[in-house]
Design a protein around this motif. Structure first.
Motif, PDB file in Angstrom:
ATOM      1  N   ALA A 189      37.565 -17.374  -4.819  1.00  0.00           N
ATOM      2  CA  ALA A 189      36.458 -17.902  -5.626  1.00  0.00           C
ATOM      3  C   ALA A 189      35.149 -18.003  -4.855  1.00  0.00           C
ATOM      4  CB  ALA A 189      36.835 -19.280  -6.176  1.00  0.00           C
ATOM      5  N   CYS A 190      35.202 -17.907  -3.533  1.00  0.00           N
ATOM      6  CA  CYS A 190      33.994 -17.994  -2.706  1.00  0.00           C
ATOM      7  C   CYS A 190      33.054 -16.835  -3.051  1.00  0.00           C
ATOM      8  CB  CYS A 190      34.400 -17.962  -1.235  1.00  0.00           C
ATOM      9  SG  CYS A 190      33.028 -17.925  -0.079  1.00  0.00           S
ATOM     10  N   THR A 191      31.840 -17.172  -3.507  1.00  0.00           N
ATOM     11  CA  THR A 191      30.912 -16.172  -4.047  1.00  0.00           C
ATOM     12  C   THR A 191      29.473 -16.489  -3.624  1.00  0.00           C
ATOM     13  OG1 THR A 191      32.331 -15.913  -5.998  1.00  0.00           O
ATOM     14  CG2 THR A 191      30.077 -15.115  -6.191  1.00  0.00           C
ATOM     15  N   PRO A 192      28.685 -15.464  -3.236  1.00  0.00           N
ATOM     16  CA  PRO A 192      28.996 -14.038  -3.138  1.00  0.00           C
ATOM     17  C   PRO A 192      29.549 -13.675  -1.751  1.00  0.00           C
ATOM     18  CG  PRO A 192      26.652 -14.392  -2.814  1.00  0.00           C
ATOM     19  CD  PRO A 192      27.256 -15.751  -3.036  1.00  0.00           C
ATOM     20  N   SER A 193      30.777 -13.209  -1.707  1.00  0.00           N
ATOM     21  CA  SER A 193      31.414 -12.824  -0.449  1.00  0.00           C
ATOM     22  C   SER A 193      31.094 -11.361  -0.156  1.00  0.00           C
ATOM     23  CB  SER A 193      32.933 -12.996  -0.553  1.00  0.00           C
ATOM     24  OG  SER A 193      33.275 -14.324  -0.874  1.00  0.00           O
ATOM     25  N   ASN A 367      31.704 -24.185  -2.183  1.00  0.00           N
ATOM     26  CA  ASN A 367      31.424 -22.751  -2.184  1.00  0.00           C
ATOM     27  C   ASN A 367      30.459 -22.381  -1.061  1.00  0.00           C
ATOM     28  OD1 ASN A 367      31.581 -20.066  -3.663  1.00  0.00           O
ATOM     29  ND2 ASN A 367      29.372 -20.407  -3.640  1.00  0.00           N
ATOM     30  N   GLN A 368      29.412 -23.172  -0.896  1.00  0.00           N
ATOM     31  CA  GLN A 368      28.439 -22.892   0.170  1.00  0.00           C
ATOM     32  C   GLN A 368      29.076 -23.013   1.547  1.00  0.00           C
ATOM     33  OE1 GLN A 368      25.611 -25.898  -1.049  1.00  0.00           O
ATOM     34  NE2 GLN A 368      24.164 -24.358  -1.819  1.00  0.00           N
ATOM     35  N   ALA A 369      29.895 -24.062   1.730  1.00  0.00           N
ATOM     36  CA  ALA A 369      30.542 -24.282   3.024  1.00  0.00           C
ATOM     37  C   ALA A 369      31.500 -23.139   3.353  1.00  0.00           C
ATOM     38  CB  ALA A 369      31.284 -25.617   3.018  1.00  0.00           C
ATOM     39  N   LEU A 370      32.247 -22.675   2.346  1.00  0.00           N
ATOM     40  CA  LEU A 370      33.158 -21.554   2.568  1.00  0.00           C
ATOM     41  C   LEU A 370      32.388 -20.285   2.911  1.00  0.00           C
ATOM     42  CD1 LEU A 370      35.700 -22.150  -0.347  1.00  0.00           C
ATOM     43  CD2 LEU A 370      36.229 -22.249   2.096  1.00  0.00           C
ATOM     44  N   LEU A 371      31.306 -20.048   2.215  1.00  0.00           N
ATOM     45  CA  LEU A 371      30.512 -18.850   2.462  1.00  0.00           C
ATOM     46  C   LEU A 371      29.880 -18.884   3.855  1.00  0.00           C
ATOM     47  CD1 LEU A 371      29.681 -16.233   1.145  1.00  0.00           C
ATOM     48  CD2 LEU A 371      27.730 -17.415   0.093  1.00  0.00           C
ATOM     49  N   GLN A 372      29.370 -20.043   4.237  1.00  0.00           N
ATOM     50  CA  GLN A 372      28.821 -20.211   5.583  1.00  0.00           C
ATOM     51  C   GLN A 372      29.886 -19.923   6.636  1.00  0.00           C
ATOM     52  OE1 GLN A 372      25.734 -20.862   6.528  1.00  0.00           O
ATOM     53  NE2 GLN A 372      25.943 -21.513   8.647  1.00  0.00           N
ATOM     54  N   THR A 373      31.079 -20.425   6.408  1.00  0.00           N
ATOM     55  CA  THR A 373      32.186 -20.242   7.353  1.00  0.00           C
ATOM     56  C   THR A 373      32.630 -18.789   7.398  1.00  0.00           C
ATOM     57  OG1 THR A 373      32.913 -22.500   6.918  1.00  0.00           O
ATOM     58  CG2 THR A 373      34.501 -21.030   7.962  1.00  0.00           C
ATOM     59  N   LEU A 374      32.597 -18.117   6.255  1.00  0.00           N
ATOM     60  CA  LEU A 374      32.959 -16.703   6.233  1.00  0.00           C
ATOM     61  C   LEU A 374      32.019 -15.889   7.125  1.00  0.00           C
ATOM     62  CD1 LEU A 374      34.587 -14.322   5.114  1.00  0.00           C
ATOM     63  CD2 LEU A 374      33.045 -14.282   3.142  1.00  0.00           C
ATOM     64  N   ALA A 414      19.518 -22.375   4.692  1.00  0.00           N
ATOM     65  CA  ALA A 414      18.152 -21.934   4.384  1.00  0.00           C
ATOM     66  C   ALA A 414      17.930 -21.899   2.873  1.00  0.00           C
ATOM     67  CB  ALA A 414      17.901 -20.548   4.978  1.00  0.00           C
ATOM     68  N   ASP A 415      16.689 -22.045   2.462  1.00  0.00           N
ATOM     69  CA  ASP A 415      16.360 -22.056   1.035  1.00  0.00           C
ATOM     70  C   ASP A 415      16.766 -20.752   0.358  1.00  0.00           C
ATOM     71  OD1 ASP A 415      15.320 -24.567   1.289  1.00  0.00           O
ATOM     72  OD2 ASP A 415      13.249 -23.891   1.545  1.00  0.00           O
ATOM     73  N   GLU A 416      16.615 -19.642   1.061  1.00  0.00           N
ATOM     74  CA  GLU A 416      16.943 -18.335   0.502  1.00  0.00           C
ATOM     75  C   GLU A 416      18.351 -17.875   0.887  1.00  0.00           C
ATOM     76  OE1 GLU A 416      14.766 -16.297  -1.484  1.00  0.00           O
ATOM     77  OE2 GLU A 416      13.904 -18.310  -1.662  1.00  0.00           O
ATOM     78  N   GLY A 417      19.162 -18.793   1.406  1.00  0.00           N
ATOM     79  CA  GLY A 417      20.476 -18.415   1.935  1.00  0.00           C
ATOM     80  C   GLY A 417      21.398 -17.776   0.911  1.00  0.00           C
ATOM     81  N   TYR A 418      21.438 -18.345  -0.280  1.00  0.00           N
ATOM     82  CA  TYR A 418      22.345 -17.818  -1.301  1.00  0.00           C
ATOM     83  C   TYR A 418      21.882 -16.443  -1.774  1.00  0.00           C
ATOM     84  CZ  TYR A 418      25.551 -17.820  -5.291  1.00  0.00           C
ATOM     85  OH  TYR A 418      26.551 -17.505  -6.169  1.00  0.00           O
ATOM     86  N   ARG A 419      20.562 -16.311  -1.984  1.00  0.00           N
ATOM     87  CA  ARG A 419      20.027 -15.034  -2.443  1.00  0.00           C
ATOM     88  C   ARG A 419      20.258 -13.948  -1.401  1.00  0.00           C
ATOM     89  NH1 ARG A 419      15.960 -12.009  -1.466  1.00  0.00           N
ATOM     90  NH2 ARG A 419      15.010 -13.528  -0.055  1.00  0.00           N
ATOM     91  N   ARG A 420      20.063 -14.265  -0.144  1.00  0.00           N
ATOM     92  CA  ARG A 420      20.268 -13.279   0.917  1.00  0.00           C
ATOM     93  C   ARG A 420      21.739 -12.897   1.033  1.00  0.00           C
ATOM     94  NH1 ARG A 420      18.213 -13.856   6.618  1.00  0.00           N
ATOM     95  NH2 ARG A 420      19.024 -11.735   6.528  1.00  0.00           N
ATOM     96  N   ALA A 421      22.641 -13.865   0.806  1.00  0.00           N
ATOM     97  CA  ALA A 421      24.074 -13.547   0.825  1.00  0.00           C
ATOM     98  C   ALA A 421      24.412 -12.549  -0.279  1.00  0.00           C
ATOM     99  CB  ALA A 421      24.901 -14.823   0.663  1.00  0.00           C
ATOM    100  N   ALA A 422      23.790 -12.724  -1.449  1.00  0.00           N
ATOM    101  CA  ALA A 422      24.025 -11.797  -2.554  1.00  0.00           C
ATOM    102  C   ALA A 422      23.489 -10.399  -2.215  1.00  0.00           C
ATOM    103  CB  ALA A 422      23.365 -12.319  -3.818  1.00  0.00           C
TER     104      ALA A 422
END
Length: 458
Positions: A189-193, A367-374, A414-422
């Protein structure tokens, strides 16, 4: 404990005496159950449980008038007086001996009410050898197998029985098994991986999607509980637990492939998370504290020597197809998940767990913590999934720099962290990169985190 011939003869005489007494008292056929263990050591907890299994199996199928179960240094045995014909009792006994592979270790002798012993040879049948399935009497007479080969066959069959036992799940195994399944689901479920199957897309995959992983995880739920149950029941060395877990894993792999129509979704995770669940069960059985450190320490003990046994000593058998891990070791010398497990999961313990716990403590969502850890795992894991699709340079010169740059810029903080992960997810998909090895260790990380936070809070 080494047993002498004199002790074995005395035990046989005592068993015959008890058989006669039971037969005379009830005037009925007798089943005499022993466990055939070649070599000096005849008694252990798993051998006793195998004898118990045989006794219980007879009791569940026939009308048993009386039963005796004796544990002795020469090996456990059971005697049952049964209300049936000796011929029918023998049929049931033969079926029990042949029902499972481990049944080859059982000797169920049948005596009629007048003391006559019924044997397979009377109908032209023979007990199979433990190794080659030819008539055992022929192999013994011709000494076809060494003592070491026979002992290894016995250990394998006992491990198969220990794996079979775990189909009966305890409350503790149910709890820990559910944590393992949760870890599998959270990883998916961790997204966006980046490059991985998640809630948004199928990543760099064309044969699976989010729902394939849902089906796969559901199919493996019993397997995770069984792995924990194996640890709970185990009283030998941790190294002896590993073969039991692998037999359970084979059952799990078959269930996974049946649920996914043959697609290998989580075979690697089945290995690493199954061993972790087994280690957690073993710790729980000994009333030891279940922490990330204690689980990874147990894993390290359990898998000690696995690289030497399975990779360094790897021989080329043209009839057997190499696994991806074996092929990468032969080509590049990469140790993969075996090396990580034998070292006690340093990528998880030293890097991923601290990252996950820090992220949660700083208020990131799960979700954010899992993505950061990934992304942290992408910087350190020797990801065989990436290398198998490409080569080591793709991992070292492409995946790791991207992950390191992302984390240096703040990652999910970071503010743009999720967008950059995508954006990175799309970049990984375009380059056909799927870091499945890091994803597996992310699931193990969450599992260890939940073990610590939930079990130790009770």
């Amino acid at each position: 404990m080494s047993i002498t011939l004199e002790q074995m003869l005395a035990a046989k005489e005592e068993r015959q005496k008890r058989q006669r007494s039971l037969r005379e008292q009830y005037g009925a056929p007798i089943a005499s159950i022993t466990v055939n263990i070649p070599g000096p050591g005849k008694d252990s907890s798993v051998i006793r449980r195998l004898c118990d299994h045989a006794v219980a199996s007879v009791q569940s199928r026939l009308d048993v008038l009386a039963a005796e179960r004796i544990n002795a240094p020469t090996g456990p045995f059971g005697l049952l007086a049964v209300r049936t014909t000796a011929e029918h009792l023998k049929q049931v006994a033969v079926k029990l001996e042949e029902e499972h592979d481990f049944g080859r270790l059982l000797d169920i002798d049948v005596f009629s009410a007048d003391g006559r012993q019924l044997s397979r040879q009377m109908s032209g049948a023979y007990r199979p050898c433990l190794l080659c399935l030819q008539p055992a009497v022929v192999c013994m007479r011709e000494q076809r197998h060494s003592s070491a080969e026979i002992q290894e066959a016995v250990r394998t069959l006992l491990a198969r029985f220990a794996a079979y036992e775990t189909r009966q799940i305890s409350a503790v195994a149910e709890t820990i098994g559910s944590m393992a399944v949760e870890a599998m689901l959270y990883e998916i479920a961790c997204t966006p991986s980046p490059g991985l199957v998640d809630r948004m897309n199928s990543g760099a995959h064309h044969d699976m999607d989010f729902y394939t992983f849902m089906s796969s995880s559901a199919a493996l739920s019993l397997t995770m509980a069984r792995c924990c149950e194996a640890g709970l029941r185990h009283d030998g060395s941790l190294a002896e637990l590993l073969p039991v877990l692998r037999f359970i894993g084979l059952d799990g792999e078959a269930a996974m492939l049946a649920a996914t129509n043959g697609v290998n979704t989580q075979k690697g995770l089945l290995f690493s998370l199954g061993i972790a669940a087994g280690a957690a069960g073993w710790l729980s059985a000994g009333n030891r504290q279940v922490t990330a450190d204690s689980v990874t320490s147990a894993i390290k003990q359990m898998t000690a020597g696995i690289v030497k046994r399975e990779l360094l000593a790897l021989s080329v058998d043209p009839k057997r197809q190499l696994t991806a891990g074996e092929r990468l070791f032969r080509t590049y010398g990469i140790l993969g998940i075996r090396g990580e497990m034998e070292d006690g999961l340093p990528a998880v313990n030293d890097m991923a767990l601290p990252s996950l716990q820090a992220a949660l403590n700083r208020g990131l969502s799960i979700n954010q913590a899992l993505l950061q850890t990934l992304f942290v795992l992408l910087t350190v894991v020797e990801d065989t999934t990436v290398i198998n699709r490409h080569n080591p340079d793709k991992l070292i010169s492409w995946v790791r720099p991207l992950a390191e740059g992302y984390l240096k810029d703040g990652g999910l903080y970071a503010d743009e962290g999720y967008r950059r992960a995508a954006e990175l997810d799309q970049w990984f998909i375009e380059h056909n990169v799927s870091p499945g090895g890091a994803a597996d260790l992310l699931a193990v990380t969450w599992f260890l985190h939940t073990l610590e936070s939930r079990l130790n809070s009770k």
